[in-house]
Design an enzyme around this catalytic site. Structure first.
Site, PDB file in Angstrom:
ATOM      1  N   THR A  18      11.660  10.277  45.452  1.00 27.35           N
ATOM      2  CA  THR A  18      13.015   9.726  45.513  1.00 27.35           C
ATOM      3  C   THR A  18      13.074   8.362  44.841  1.00 27.35           C
ATOM      4  O   THR A  18      13.990   8.073  44.065  1.00 27.35           O
ATOM      5  CB  THR A  18      13.474   9.627  46.987  1.00 27.35           C
ATOM      6  OG1 THR A  18      13.425  10.938  47.562  1.00 27.35           O
ATOM      7  CG2 THR A  18      14.876   9.073  47.102  1.00 27.35           C
ATOM      8  N   GLN A  61       8.853  19.163  41.460  1.00 28.39           N
ATOM      9  CA  GLN A  61       8.377  20.499  41.848  1.00 28.39           C
ATOM     10  C   GLN A  61       7.529  21.156  40.767  1.00 28.39           C
ATOM     11  O   GLN A  61       6.932  22.211  41.007  1.00 28.39           O
ATOM     12  CB  GLN A  61       9.566  21.409  42.179  1.00 28.39           C
ATOM     13  CG  GLN A  61      10.288  21.029  43.465  1.00 28.39           C
ATOM     14  CD  GLN A  61       9.451  21.240  44.719  1.00 28.39           C
ATOM     15  OE1 GLN A  61       8.388  21.876  44.684  1.00 28.39           O
ATOM     16  NE2 GLN A  61       9.909  20.715  45.833  1.00 28.39           N
ATOM     17  N   SER A  83       5.912  13.506  42.673  1.00 28.48           N
ATOM     18  CA  SER A  83       5.704  13.101  44.066  1.00 28.48           C
ATOM     19  C   SER A  83       4.400  13.676  44.592  1.00 28.48           C
ATOM     20  O   SER A  83       4.129  14.868  44.430  1.00 28.48           O
ATOM     21  CB  SER A  83       6.877  13.601  44.917  1.00 28.48           C
ATOM     22  OG  SER A  83       6.612  13.349  46.284  1.00 28.48           O
ATOM     23  N   HIS A 139       3.200  14.392  47.619  1.00 27.14           N
ATOM     24  CA  HIS A 139       3.084  15.397  48.684  1.00 27.14           C
ATOM     25  C   HIS A 139       3.463  16.811  48.261  1.00 27.14           C
ATOM     26  O   HIS A 139       3.378  17.730  49.057  1.00 27.14           O
ATOM     27  CB  HIS A 139       3.836  14.950  49.946  1.00 27.14           C
ATOM     28  CG  HIS A 139       5.334  15.014  49.879  1.00 27.14           C
ATOM     29  ND1 HIS A 139       6.036  15.966  50.579  1.00 27.14           N
ATOM     30  CD2 HIS A 139       6.252  14.261  49.235  1.00 27.14           C
ATOM     31  CE1 HIS A 139       7.348  15.775  50.381  1.00 27.14           C
ATOM     32  NE2 HIS A 139       7.496  14.745  49.566  1.00 27.14           N
ATOM     33  N   CYS A 150      22.122  23.066  58.339  1.00 25.55           N
ATOM     34  CA  CYS A 150      23.023  23.090  59.484  1.00 25.55           C
ATOM     35  C   CYS A 150      23.636  21.710  59.640  1.00 25.55           C
ATOM     36  O   CYS A 150      23.024  20.797  60.165  1.00 25.55           O
ATOM     37  CB  CYS A 150      22.271  23.471  60.737  1.00 25.55           C
ATOM     38  SG  CYS A 150      23.328  23.895  62.105  1.00 25.55           S
TER      39      CYS A 150
HETATM   40  N1  PLP Z   1      12.964  15.901  43.672  1.00 20.67           N
HETATM   41  C1  PLP Z   1      12.710  17.178  44.000  1.00 20.67           C
HETATM   42  C2  PLP Z   1      13.016  18.266  43.032  1.00 20.67           C
HETATM   43  C3  PLP Z   1      12.144  17.467  45.248  1.00 20.67           C
HETATM   44  O1  PLP Z   1      11.902  18.737  45.581  1.00 20.67           O
HETATM   45  C4  PLP Z   1      11.849  16.406  46.123  1.00 20.67           C
HETATM   46  C5  PLP Z   1      11.262  16.659  47.471  1.00 20.67           C
HETATM   47  O2  PLP Z   1      11.806  17.382  48.282  1.00 20.67           O
HETATM   48  C6  PLP Z   1      12.140  15.100  45.739  1.00 20.67           C
HETATM   49  C7  PLP Z   1      12.692  14.892  44.494  1.00 20.67           C
HETATM   50  C8  PLP Z   1      11.890  13.921  46.624  1.00 20.67           C
HETATM   51  O3  PLP Z   1      10.535  13.609  46.708  1.00 20.67           O
HETATM   52  P1  PLP Z   1      10.019  12.673  47.912  1.00 20.67           P
HETATM   53  O4  PLP Z   1      10.061  13.501  49.136  1.00 20.67           O
HETATM   54  O5  PLP Z   1       8.635  12.281  47.532  1.00 20.67           O
HETATM   55  O6  PLP Z   1      10.933  11.512  47.977  1.00 20.67           O
END
Ligand code: PLP
Length: 404
Positions: free
Chosen positions: A72, A178, A198, A200, A324
């Site tokens: 993010t 992703q 990212s 994780h 939800c």
């Molecule tokens: N962009 C995409 C396409 C994602 O799937 C995610 C995570 O869900 C993010 C950004 C955000 O990453 P982070 O959780 O490290 O902020």
């Protein structure tokens, strides 16, 4: 009870090798990489090694890698950093299917006077590149288009998009959160200016990310502070997590073939078996260009939340394509943008695999999910109405969506 984890697009298990690589940096190697003494200087070398590992995964130069706190932040920094560098330009282009980390920045910008173009997608989740070509103009400060969709796994043609945008001399950012680690990405071949990733999502911990910034790209710091990260991001570096991300990047390169071979085959078998064993099941998104690990399937006339709860009872972890919110089940913005009917969007489930999944995991889902869907449909008024050929209730027809 066994846990069958098929929610890797939400987050992944931190690889044991990654945990091991991180541990010394929580204890004996606690120095600050910016310190003048050699105790800190030694840590700085590990920071650099991690930068090289992440750069290698993208075929980039280590100096082009900026460490951030998450995907993010990378997205926010890329967008805000570019707009601040081009204050005279007031047009931003994105797609309607971006992750909220981009989508909501776009909405924020619109509320502050920017002209924001949100590109739509077709029924299979694909972009119309001619629409993009027409959207580009002299006022466009930045185009941000994701590499792979988190819900459907659909891949946008990154090369073509980047080339089209760059031909107009416009900065281009891609949210590749992703995609990185799942498909090969090559910054020497694809002319993107900025790319977010990212940790994780590729078996590093939560709370660490990176932003690739091509050499020569104008960038204004988003996190303002000290001289860290070549002055592009203030804040003492999260050394253990950066070391972990470096290790994860190295492992991702090693596992790329397995991801696109064994994992893809597992995903394909899961998808094929579910589509053939369960009536009124439909895949969301194109089959052709998508991530090897993801499938989004709609089970018509059932609620995704009910499916998730019943799968949870047999140890299966997945996600639904609806959130939800305030008591009403609103299908995801991605499926809505694709025009997936409410009867299907409500019952959509995303399965996302990783290298830690096995044939036995797939067998577990294939065994347990068909009877779950049957049981839910047995007590579903929507399914009964559908089978009786009756018109849909207002809720399933999506009439409440007009309030949004
Ligand atoms: N962009 C995409 C396409 C994602 O799937 C995610 C995570 O869900 C993010 C950004 C955000 O990453 P982070 O959780 O490290 O902020």
């Amino acid at each position: 009870m066994r846990t069958v984890y098929l929610d890797n697009n939400a987050t992944t298990r931190t690889a044991p090798e990654v945990v091991e690589a991180m541990l010394p940096f929580f204890s004996e190697r606690y120095g600050n990489p910016s310190s003048m003494h050699s105790f800190g200087g030694k840590v700085a070398r590990h920071l650099q090694a991690a930068r090289e590992q992440v750069a290698a995964l993208l075929n980039a130069d280590p100096a082009e890698i900026l460490f951030t706190s998450c995907g993010t932040e990378s997205d926010n920094a890329a967008i805000m950093g570019t707009l601040h560098s081009y204050p005279e330009k007031k047009h931003f282009i994105m797609t309607r299917v971006e992750h909220p980390a981009v989508l909501n920045v776009g909405h924020y910008l619109r509320a502050r006077g920017y002209r924001v173009t949100e590109m739509g997608v077709d029924g299979e989740g694909r972009l119309d590149l001619e629409e993009l070509r027409h959207a580009l103009d002299d006022d466009t400060a930045l185009v941000s288009i994701m590499t792979a969709n988190n819900e459907t796994g659909v891949l946008f043609p990154l090369d073509e998009i980047a080339k089209m945008v760059k031909e107009r001399g416009i900065p281009f950012h891609t949210d590749a959160v992703q995609a990185v680690g799942k498909i090969p990405i090559d910054m020497k071949k694809t002319p993107v200016d900025m790319l977010s990733l990212s940790g994780h999502k590729l078996h590093a911990p939560k709370g660490i990310g990176a932003l690739y910034i091509r050499k020569g790209t104008r960038f204004t710091p988003f996190v303002i502070g000290g001289h860290q990260e070549s002055g592009k991001r203030g804040g003492t570096e999260n050394v253990p997590y950066i070391v972990g991300l470096g290790k994860a990047a190295e492992l991702a390169m090693k596992h790329m073939d397995e991801e696109n071979g064994r994992v893809r085959a597992l995903r394909d078998r899961l998808e094929m078996e579910l589509l053939s064993r369960i009536p009124n099941a439909i895949r969301n998104g194109t089959d052709k260009d998508r991530l090897p690990n993801t499938t989004s399937i709609s089970f018509e006339y059932v609620e995704g939340e009910s499916i998730l709860l019943m799968m949870d009872a047999v140890g299966i972890c997945a996600s639904s394509g609806s959130a939800c919110t305030s008591g009403s089940l609103e299908p995801s913005h991605v499926l809505r943008a694709m025009g997936v009917p409410f009867t299907a969007a409500h019952g959509s489930i995303r399965f996302s695999l990783s290298i830690y999944n096995t044939e036995a995991d797939v067998d577990h889902v294939i065994t347990h999910l068909p009877p779950i869907i049957e049981r839910i449909r047995d007590i579903s008024p929507f399914w009964k109405d559908y089978q009786a050929g009756k018109p849909l209730s207002a809720m399933m027809a999506g009439e409440h969506a007009h309030h949004h």
